[in-house]
Write an enzyme that holds these catalytic residues in place. Sequence first.
Site, short mmCIF file in Angstrom:
data_model
loop_
_atom_site.label_atom_id
_atom_site.label_comp_id
_atom_site.label_asym_id
_atom_site.label_seq_id
_atom_site.Cartn_x
_atom_site.Cartn_y
_atom_site.Cartn_z
N ASP A 1 4.27 0.59 -0.05
CA ASP A 1 3.04 0.85 0.70
C ASP A 1 2.33 2.05 0.09
O ASP A 1 2.97 2.94 -0.46
CB ASP A 1 3.40 1.14 2.17
CG ASP A 1 2.18 1.14 3.07
OD1 ASP A 1 1.27 0.32 2.86
OD2 ASP A 1 2.13 1.98 4.00
N GLU A 2 1.01 2.06 0.19
CA GLU A 2 0.19 3.15 -0.35
C GLU A 2 0.52 3.39 -1.83
O GLU A 2 0.72 4.51 -2.29
CB GLU A 2 0.37 4.44 0.46
CG GLU A 2 0.09 4.30 1.95
CD GLU A 2 -1.39 4.04 2.28
OE1 GLU A 2 -2.25 4.17 1.39
OE2 GLU A 2 -1.66 3.71 3.44
N GLN B 1 -1.15 3.40 -4.41
CA GLN B 1 -2.07 4.21 -5.23
C GLN B 1 -1.47 5.57 -5.54
O GLN B 1 -1.86 6.22 -6.51
CB GLN B 1 -3.44 4.35 -4.56
CG GLN B 1 -3.48 5.21 -3.31
CD GLN B 1 -3.26 4.42 -2.02
OE1 GLN B 1 -2.75 3.30 -2.04
NE2 GLN B 1 -3.67 5.00 -0.90
#
Length: 187
Positions: free
Chosen positions: A54-55, A57
Site C-alpha cells: 500500500d502507498e 509511491q
Amino acid sequence: LLFTPRLDDRYRSGVIKSRIGLQSDAIAFGSEDNLYAAVQSAMEASNVHCVLVDESQFLNRDQVFQLTEVVDRLGIPVLCFGLRTDFQGELFEGSRHLLAWADELQELKTICHTGRKATMVVRVDENGYALREGSQVEIGGNDRYISVSRAEFKRVFYGGSPVRMIDPLEHRPHPDDSEQDELLEET
C-alpha cells in the site's frame, strides 16, 4: 503478506485501512528496509501466496528492485497500490521505478468532479486553491487532496483558479470543454 510505509501513521503505523472501513495489520517498512529479505523471512513462518504494498509511491529504487526479485526469484506475485504523481504533478520515486519495471500496469479508475477521468491530484488550501509549494509528503489531511483530470489540474495549478466542486453525476461542461464535447458528439 501486506506492506505499508512506516511514515503513513494516519491509522497507526503498520495498519492499512480502506475508505469503506476495512483494515488489516501490515509490515511497516522504512527506506532502509529490505523487502526481499522480509518476504523470505515471512516464508519461513508460513506460506506467502501474494505480496501487497500500500502507498507504494513511498518505495525507493532499491525496494522496487527487491520486489521484482520477489516476483522473479521467488515466483510470488506483487501488487502495488499508490499514487503516480504528487500534488505538483511530479513522479514519486517509487512510482517512477514501478512504471519502469512493472510487468503489468492497471489503473484504478477515478472520476474528476468535472466528469472526466481523474489522473492527477492537487493539494488545496481552505479556499480550494491549489498549493504550488510545500513538502512532497504530507501525511493525513485527506480532505486537502482532490483527484482531478489533467485539464482541471492545469486550470487550478497553473491558472490560479480554485477547484470548482461539481457533482460528476450532474456534470455540466467546463467552458473550455465545448470543442471537445462537439468532437465527442460527432463520434
